[in-house]
Design a protein around this motif. Structure first.
Motif, PDB file in Angstrom:
ATOM      1  N   GLU A   1      -9.231  -0.477   5.945  1.00 44.54           N
ATOM      2  CA  GLU A   1      -9.113   1.033   6.125  1.00 44.54           C
ATOM      3  C   GLU A   1      -8.098   1.606   7.007  1.00 44.54           C
ATOM      4  O   GLU A   1      -7.482   2.571   6.662  1.00 44.54           O
TER       5      GLU A   1
ATOM      6  N   ASN B   1      -8.811  -1.080  -3.557  1.00 43.42           N
ATOM      7  CA  ASN B   1      -8.324  -2.211  -3.256  1.00 43.42           C
ATOM      8  C   ASN B   1      -9.724  -3.118  -3.292  1.00 43.42           C
ATOM      9  O   ASN B   1     -10.459  -2.870  -2.315  1.00 43.42           O
TER      10      ASN B   1
ATOM     11  N   THR C   1     -12.293  -1.117  -0.950  1.00 40.83           N
ATOM     12  CA  THR C   1     -11.762   0.080   0.209  1.00 40.83           C
ATOM     13  C   THR C   1     -10.970   0.995  -0.669  1.00 40.83           C
ATOM     14  O   THR C   1     -10.032   0.462  -1.648  1.00 40.83           O
TER      15      THR C   1
ATOM     16  N   GLY D   1      -9.159   5.180  -0.989  1.00 39.33           N
ATOM     17  CA  GLY D   1      -8.952   6.283  -0.416  1.00 39.33           C
ATOM     18  C   GLY D   1      -7.677   7.323  -1.438  1.00 39.33           C
ATOM     19  O   GLY D   1      -7.481   6.763  -2.514  1.00 39.33           O
TER      20      GLY D   1
ATOM     21  N   ALA E   1       0.833   4.344  -2.673  1.00 40.87           N
ATOM     22  CA  ALA E   1       0.686   5.729  -2.098  1.00 40.87           C
ATOM     23  C   ALA E   1       1.906   6.485  -3.069  1.00 40.87           C
ATOM     24  O   ALA E   1       1.580   7.675  -3.387  1.00 40.87           O
TER      25      ALA E   1
ATOM     26  N   LEU F   1      -6.421   5.329  -4.769  1.00 41.05           N
ATOM     27  CA  LEU F   1      -6.071   3.853  -4.595  1.00 41.05           C
ATOM     28  C   LEU F   1      -7.461   3.189  -4.141  1.00 41.05           C
ATOM     29  O   LEU F   1      -8.324   3.427  -3.598  1.00 41.05           O
TER      30      LEU F   1
ATOM     31  N   LEU G   1      -4.681   1.587   4.836  1.00 43.06           N
ATOM     32  CA  LEU G   1      -4.811   2.825   3.783  1.00 43.06           C
ATOM     33  C   LEU G   1      -4.547   4.111   4.547  1.00 43.06           C
ATOM     34  O   LEU G   1      -3.693   4.888   4.118  1.00 43.06           O
ATOM     35  N   LYS G   2      -5.001   4.201   5.955  1.00 41.73           N
ATOM     36  CA  LYS G   2      -4.756   5.525   6.569  1.00 41.73           C
ATOM     37  C   LYS G   2      -3.507   5.450   7.026  1.00 41.73           C
ATOM     38  O   LYS G   2      -2.849   6.502   7.156  1.00 41.73           O
TER      39      LYS G   2
ATOM     40  N   LEU H   1      -3.031   7.905   3.341  1.00 41.82           N
ATOM     41  CA  LEU H   1      -4.358   8.224   2.319  1.00 41.82           C
ATOM     42  C   LEU H   1      -5.545   8.983   3.219  1.00 41.82           C
ATOM     43  O   LEU H   1      -5.330   8.580   4.373  1.00 41.82           O
TER      44      LEU H   1
ATOM     45  N   ILE I   1     -11.042   7.963   3.456  1.00 41.64           N
ATOM     46  CA  ILE I   1     -11.009   6.339   2.919  1.00 41.64           C
ATOM     47  C   ILE I   1     -12.414   5.995   3.410  1.00 41.64           C
ATOM     48  O   ILE I   1     -13.133   6.227   4.289  1.00 41.64           O
TER      49      ILE I   1
ATOM     50  N   LYS J   1      -4.826  10.174  -2.041  1.00 44.38           N
ATOM     51  CA  LYS J   1      -3.603  10.740  -1.799  1.00 44.38           C
ATOM     52  C   LYS J   1      -3.590  12.161  -1.580  1.00 44.38           C
ATOM     53  O   LYS J   1      -4.144  12.883  -2.551  1.00 44.38           O
TER      54      LYS J   1
ATOM     55  N   ILE K   1       0.736  -1.138   0.173  1.00 42.35           N
ATOM     56  CA  ILE K   1       0.021  -0.074   0.142  1.00 42.35           C
ATOM     57  C   ILE K   1       0.864   1.406   0.035  1.00 42.35           C
ATOM     58  O   ILE K   1       0.441   2.265  -0.549  1.00 42.35           O
TER      59      ILE K   1
END
Length: 265
Positions: free
Chosen positions: A184, A149, A259, A261, A138, A147, A187-188, A192, A195, A263, A134
């Motif tokens: 999630e 997924n 899922t 998010g 990013a 992004l 990604l955070k 990102l 989300i 950038k 991930i």
């Protein structure tokens, strides 16, 4: 705040080697319901102008890559670490015009801020440390890039026929497959924002017999990680259920989460 257990997404045998036979089975048994593609394209257009470059990371035989290329006015790249998978992708007439690259998802060769969209489908469970991938996504995303997924979340797949009848499959995937809230959080952790997750159920196949045939071909990776005795025991259970419940929609469906998010700029 969610804290991932140290070994919550790890297993000794995380992935498989996609030899020529497995690659062919993968290609034959992957059917994407039109609504599933519609939902993905809608998400992309909602968060981007539908222009620029899109990377399908872990593209396999190009099932999603070619479909997205047919629907998006974007330059499309498919990347995978399996030459066997990529050989099939490159052979497709609809794959002409797509850039196909052999890439290691943990060490992408692309420059920073190269893509407007990065898409992954059922890739991260093949890695001990999905955050590494991930973070690479990013890195190669442009500011404002998206992004996505697209995957089977743990809380959903554990209830599906591929796991209900196969105890070993459940045991393996509990250790390597993230839940929605975990995805999630990943990604955070990669920086990102915005989300969110969309969960949907789609048609996977047309009949109970077709689902059994897909499982017989070991159409998902977890079946290749199981010992043969465990696989055959689960397959016998599935066959008995399918014969007695030919019209059960559960055997024809798949539940998938996307899922996504952004950038930050």
């Amino acid at each position: 705040m969610l804290t991932l257990a140290k070994d919550s997404l790890k297993t000794d045998a995380v992935t498989i080697t996609y030899n020529r036979q497995i690659a062919r089975n993968y290609e034959c048994d992957r059917k994407i319901e039109p609504k599933r593609l519609d939902d993905l394209v809608k998400l992309i257009f909602e968060h981007t102008a539908g222009e620029g470059r899109i990377l399908d990371l872990g593209c396999g035989t190009g099932v999603f890559t070619t479909l997205l290329a047919g629907r998006l006015p974007m330059a499309v790249t498919g990347a995978d670490n399996s030459e066997e998978m990529l050989a099939i992708a490159r052979s497709k007439p609809e794959g002409r015009g797509i850039a196909w690259h052999k890439e290691d998802a943990v060490k992408l060769s692309y420059e920073n801020e190269s893509f407007d969209v990065v898409f992954m489908s059922n890739l991260l469970h093949h890695f001990n440390n999905p955050l590494d991938i991930i973070q690479q996504c990013a890195r190669v995303l442009k500011p404002g890039g998206l992004l996505l997924n697209h995957f089977g979340a743990l809380e959903d797949i554990i209830k599906d026929p591929d796991h209900k009848f196969f105890e070993k499959a459940s045991e393996l995937d509990v250790r390597r497959t993230p839940a929605r809230i975990q995805m999630e959080y990943l990604l955070k952790s990669a920086g990102l924002s915005g989300i969110s997750s969309d969960k949907n159920t789609y048609k996977l196949c047309n009949s109970a017999a077709e689902r059994v045939k897909m499982v017989e071909s070991k159409y998902i990776s977890v079946f290749h990680l199981m010992d043969q005795m465990s696989f055959q025991r689960g397959l016998s259970r599935l066959r008995r259920y399918a014969e007695a419940n030919q019209f059960d929609p559960w055997l024809r469906e798949i539940t998938v989460t996307t899922t996504f998010g952004i950038k930050p700029n």
